[in-house]
Write an enzyme that holds these catalytic residues in place. Structure first.
Site, mmCIF file in Angstrom:
data_model
loop_
_atom_site.group_PDB
_atom_site.id
_atom_site.type_symbol
_atom_site.label_atom_id
_atom_site.label_comp_id
_atom_site.label_asym_id
_atom_site.label_seq_id
_atom_site.Cartn_x
_atom_site.Cartn_y
_atom_site.Cartn_z
ATOM 1 N N LYS A 39 -20.052 -9.408 -10.713
ATOM 2 C CA LYS A 39 -19.887 -8.788 -9.677
ATOM 3 C C LYS A 39 -21.004 -7.594 -9.623
ATOM 4 C CE LYS A 39 -18.218 -7.073 -6.049
ATOM 5 N NZ LYS A 39 -18.383 -7.476 -4.560
ATOM 6 N N GLU A 50 -14.439 -9.994 -5.941
ATOM 7 C CA GLU A 50 -14.663 -10.597 -4.582
ATOM 8 C C GLU A 50 -15.988 -10.271 -4.052
ATOM 9 O OE1 GLU A 50 -11.988 -11.898 -2.189
ATOM 10 O OE2 GLU A 50 -14.057 -11.879 -1.264
ATOM 11 N N PHE A 51 -16.478 -11.132 -2.965
ATOM 12 C CA PHE A 51 -17.760 -11.100 -2.722
ATOM 13 C C PHE A 51 -17.637 -11.012 -1.169
ATOM 14 C CE2 PHE A 51 -17.970 -13.225 -6.811
ATOM 15 C CZ PHE A 51 -18.574 -12.364 -7.541
ATOM 16 N N CYS A 55 -20.229 0.017 -0.915
ATOM 17 C CA CYS A 55 -20.476 -1.173 -2.011
ATOM 18 C C CYS A 55 -21.902 -0.698 -2.630
ATOM 19 C CB CYS A 55 -20.378 -2.365 -1.451
ATOM 20 S SG CYS A 55 -18.855 -2.838 -0.746
ATOM 21 N N ASP A 110 0.924 -1.231 0.065
ATOM 22 C CA ASP A 110 0.010 -0.022 -0.083
ATOM 23 C C ASP A 110 0.949 1.255 -0.008
ATOM 24 O OD1 ASP A 110 -3.243 0.243 0.914
ATOM 25 O OD2 ASP A 110 -1.914 2.029 0.904
ATOM 26 N N ALA A 157 -36.104 -5.367 6.087
ATOM 27 C CA ALA A 157 -36.400 -4.106 5.596
ATOM 28 C C ALA A 157 -35.931 -3.182 6.723
ATOM 29 C CB ALA A 157 -38.068 -3.776 6.019
ATOM 30 N N GLY A 158 -35.631 -1.808 6.396
ATOM 31 C CA GLY A 158 -34.934 -0.906 7.321
ATOM 32 C C GLY A 158 -34.926 0.398 6.871
ATOM 33 N N PHE A 210 -31.496 -11.067 3.145
ATOM 34 C CA PHE A 210 -31.513 -9.960 2.455
ATOM 35 C C PHE A 210 -32.833 -9.215 2.039
ATOM 36 C CE2 PHE A 210 -27.580 -7.890 1.627
ATOM 37 C CZ PHE A 210 -26.600 -8.925 2.150
HETATM 38 C C1 UGA Z 1 -21.836 -6.184 -0.016
HETATM 39 C C2 UGA Z 1 -22.166 -7.520 -0.671
HETATM 40 O O1 UGA Z 1 -23.081 -8.413 0.222
HETATM 41 C C3 UGA Z 1 -20.824 -8.253 -0.528
HETATM 42 O O2 UGA Z 1 -21.093 -9.571 -1.217
HETATM 43 C C4 UGA Z 1 -19.700 -7.422 -1.594
HETATM 44 O O3 UGA Z 1 -18.623 -8.355 -1.666
HETATM 45 C C5 UGA Z 1 -19.507 -6.213 -1.034
HETATM 46 O O4 UGA Z 1 -20.842 -5.463 -0.927
HETATM 47 C C6 UGA Z 1 -18.722 -5.364 -1.990
HETATM 48 O O5 UGA Z 1 -18.808 -5.173 -2.972
HETATM 49 O O6 UGA Z 1 -17.571 -5.111 -1.630
HETATM 50 P P1 UGA Z 1 -21.217 -4.961 2.463
HETATM 51 O O7 UGA Z 1 -21.584 -3.815 1.765
HETATM 52 O O8 UGA Z 1 -19.843 -5.257 3.210
HETATM 53 O O9 UGA Z 1 -21.244 -6.204 1.411
HETATM 54 O O10 UGA Z 1 -22.608 -5.218 3.439
HETATM 55 P P2 UGA Z 1 -23.975 -6.111 3.406
HETATM 56 O O11 UGA Z 1 -24.128 -6.897 4.515
HETATM 57 O O12 UGA Z 1 -24.478 -6.745 1.974
HETATM 58 O O13 UGA Z 1 -24.997 -4.821 3.751
HETATM 59 C C7 UGA Z 1 -25.041 -3.472 3.133
HETATM 60 C C8 UGA Z 1 -25.952 -2.924 3.474
HETATM 61 O O14 UGA Z 1 -27.466 -3.345 3.101
HETATM 62 C C9 UGA Z 1 -26.021 -2.398 4.881
HETATM 63 O O15 UGA Z 1 -26.476 -1.084 4.942
HETATM 64 C C10 UGA Z 1 -27.100 -3.083 5.379
HETATM 65 O O16 UGA Z 1 -27.975 -2.617 6.747
HETATM 66 C C11 UGA Z 1 -28.213 -3.121 4.168
HETATM 67 N N1 UGA Z 1 -29.092 -4.517 4.357
HETATM 68 C C12 UGA Z 1 -28.737 -5.663 4.147
HETATM 69 C C13 UGA Z 1 -30.405 -4.371 4.467
HETATM 70 O O17 UGA Z 1 -30.915 -3.155 4.588
HETATM 71 N N2 UGA Z 1 -31.336 -5.157 4.516
HETATM 72 C C14 UGA Z 1 -30.951 -6.733 4.306
HETATM 73 O O18 UGA Z 1 -31.730 -7.542 4.489
HETATM 74 C C15 UGA Z 1 -29.573 -6.828 4.117
#
Ligand code: UGA
Length: 433
Positions: free
Chosen positions: A204, A151-152, A260, A30, A252-253, A249
Site C-alpha cells: 500500500k 484499499e486502493f 492520501c 462509527d 502535470a499540474g 498519472f
Molecule cells: C490515491 C490513490 O490513487 C488510490 O489508489 C489510494 O487508494 C488513495 O490515494 C488512498 O490511499 O486512499 P486519491 O488521493 O483519492 O487516491 O486520488 P488520486 O486520483 O490518486 O489523485 C491524488 C492527487 O494527485 C490529486 O490531487 C490529483 O490531482 C493528483 N494527480 C493525479 C496529478 O496531479 N496528476 C496525475 O496524473 C494524477
C-alpha cells in the site's frame, strides 16, 4: 457472510456499500452519532458518485445498517474491517491511536472466532501491533486472525474502484482466514495477491509513493518543458505509449493533494527512517510537489506584478474532480498566498464550497463559473471538473476585466485559447496570447 466495518470515512463507506451490494450482511460503525443517524436516513457525509444510491438500496434491502455502537458491530462480523482514520501527526508520523483503540475494543468484545482485517493505510508491522493489542486485551477465550487488506480506491471513483479493482491484496497468516477472505472477494473479478502481512502493508505505501513519484516526475519534466519550449502533454503522451511507463498519472499540474499522497509520502519517509533507510527519492518527490504549487503562485505574481486589490477568480477548489474533499488541496495554499499579496478572491467549485467555507477566509463564493470570472483580472483553474471544459469561453472573456487564464490542470488547448482571444498560461506548455 456477516461483515462489520468500523469507521465510515471514504474507505469504510465504500467497503460497507460494496460488500452489502455483493449480498453480505453488513454493519458499518462509527463513533460519530450524528453521522450514523444521517447514514441510516441515506444522508451522506461526503460527496462520492454512486455511493448514496448504493447505500440507500442496501439499507432498503436490509443488507446494510449503521450503528454508533462498535460493540454491536464487533459481535456481528465474521470479518471485521478496521477502516478508521490514520491521520498525520505534527511530524507526519502516522497517528495510530484510533486503530489501536479499535483493536482493544475488538479484544474486549469478541465472543467467537473473528478475522480482523485492517484496510486503513498503516505503517508496516501494524498487523503485529494489532495482534499484540488483541492478545493482551482478550476477555473471552476465542481465536482470531489478523489480516492486512489494503484499499486502493480513489476518491471520486470509490465505488467503481472497489467493484473493479486492479488487484486485491491480502496479507495473511492462517489458512482459515485465507478461505474466508477468498470467499468474500469471490464475486469480484480481479487478481488476488496473497502475501505475508508485512508485505501487504508495504504494498500500500509503496504503491501510493510510486504514484506520487510519477506525478512529481512529470511535474519536474513540465518545468524543463517550460524552459525549453517543449510541450509536457506531448512528452507524457510519447512516454505513455511505452507499456512499461503508461500514460496514466502523468498529468502535470499544480501538484498532488488530498489526504492520501501528501500524508502517505511523508509517513513513508518516516517509516523508512525508523528502519534506518534514508528515502531520498521520496523526499525529492515531496519537495517537487511543494515547489510546483509555489511555482504556480510565482508565475501569477510575475504576470500580474502587483496583486493588491486585483480580482482573481478561482475555478475548482477540491483536490481533484468528483469529490467535495478539500483536505490538503493545492487551492488552499494558492489562495492563501494570493491573499497575502492583497488579491481579492472569488471562487466556484461544483461540490466543495460547503467544505471550503470552513477552511478559506475572505473568499467570495460564487454560484457558477461566470460569477467567479466577472470583473476578474485573472482566472485560475485549480481543479479539472468537466463543467469547466464545457464553459462558454466567449461569455467568460466578455465578463473578465482582462482575458487572462492560468490553467493549473491543462484542460484547454493553447491554440484554441489563443483563437478565443485569451492570454493563456498553462503547465509545461508555451504561453499563448
Ligand atoms: C490515491 C490513490 O490513487 C488510490 O489508489 C489510494 O487508494 C488513495 O490515494 C488512498 O490511499 O486512499 P486519491 O488521493 O483519492 O487516491 O486520488 P488520486 O486520483 O490518486 O489523485 C491524488 C492527487 O494527485 C490529486 O490531487 C490529483 O490531482 C493528483 N494527480 C493525479 C496529478 O496531479 N496528476 C496525475 O496524473 C494524477
Amino acid at each position: 457472510m456477516n461483515i462489520s466495518v468500523i469507521g465510515t470515512g471514504y474507505v469504510g463507506l465504500g467497503t460497507a456499500a460494496v460488500f452489502s451490494e455483493l449480498g453480505n450482511n453488513v454493519i458499518g460503525a462509527d463513533i460519530d452519532e450524528t453521522k450514523i443517524k444521517n447514514l441510516n436516513k441515506g444522508i451522506m457525509p461526503i460527496f462520492e458518485p454512486g455511493l448514496k444510491e448504493l447505500i440507500e438500496r442496501n439499507l432498503k434491502e436490509k443488507r446494510l445498517r449503521f450503528t454508533h455502537d462498535n460493540k454491536e458491530a464487533i459481535m456481528h462480523g465474521d470479518i471485521i474491517f478496521i477502516c478508521v482514520g490514520t491521520p498525520p501527526k505534527e511530524n507526519w508520523e502516522t497517528e495510530m491511536k484510533h486503530v489501536e483503540a479499535v483493536a482493544k475494543e475488538i479484544a474486549e468484545n469478541m465472543d467467537s472466532y473473528k478475522v480482523i482485517a485492517h484496510k486503513s493505510t498503516v505503517p508496516v508491522e501494524t498487523g503485529e501491533k494489532v495482534k499484540d493489542i488483541i492478545k493482551s486485551n482478550l476477555k473471552n477465550d476465542v481465536e482470531f486472525d489478523v489480516v492486512s487488506n489494503p484499499e486502493f480506491l480513489r476518491e471520486g471513483t470509490a465505488i467503481s474502484d472497489t467493484l473493479n479493482p486492479d488487484r486485491i491484496v491480502i496479507g495473511i497468516e492462517s489458512e482459515r482466514a485465507a478461505e474466508m477472505m477468498k470467499k468474500l472477494y469471490n464475486p469480484i473479478k480481479a487478481p488476488i495477491i496473497m502475501t505475508d502481512i508485512k508485505s501487504a502493508e508495504l504494498i500500500k505505501h509503496a504503491s501510493n509513493a510510486f504514484l506520487a513519484t510519477k506525478i512529481s516526475f512529470i511535474n519536474a519534466i513540465s518545468q524543463i518543458c517550460e524552459k525549453t519550449g517543449a510541450d509536457v502533454e506531448k512528452v507524457a503522451e510519447g512516454m505513455g505509449y511505452d507499456q512499461r511507463i503508461g500514460r496514466r498519472f502523468l498529468n502535470a499540474g499544480i501538484g498532488y493533494g488530498g489526504f492520501c499522497f501528501p500524508k502517505d509520502v511523508q509517513a513513508f519517509i518516516k517509516i523508512a527512517e525508523k528502519y534506518g533507510y534514508d528515502f531520498q527519492l521520496l523526499k525529492a518527490t515531496n519537495n517537487i510537489n511543494e515547489n510546483q504549487k509555489k511555482y504556480f503562485v510565482e508565475t501569477i505574481k510575475n504576470r500580474l506584478r502587483d496583486l493588491k486589490n486585483k480580482n482573481i477568480g478561482i475555478l475548482g477548489l477540491a483536490f481533484k474532480p468528483d469529490t467535495d474533499d478539500m483536505r490538503l488541496a493545492p487551492s488552499i495554499y494558492i489562495i492563501d498566498e494570493l491573499q497575502k499579496e492583497g488579491a481579492k478572491i472569488k471562487a466556484y467549485d461544483p461540490e466543495a464550497m460547503e467544505k471550503a467555507k470552513s477552511i478559506l477566509n475572505g473568499v467570495e463564493f460564487c454560484n457558477n463559473p461566470y460569477d467567479a470570472a466577472k470583473d476578474a483580472d485573472a482566472l485560475l483553474i485549480l481543479t479539472e471538473w468537466n463543467e469547466f471544459r464545457e464553459m462558454d469561453l466567449a461569455k467568460i472573456k466578455s465578463l473578465m476585466k482582462k482575458p487572462l487564464i492560468f490553467d493549473g490542470r491543462n484542460i484547454y488547448n493553447p491554440e484554441s485559447m489563443k483563437k478565443e482571444g485569451f492570454n493563456y498560461i498553462s503547465i509545461g506548455r508555451k504561453d499563448v496570447a
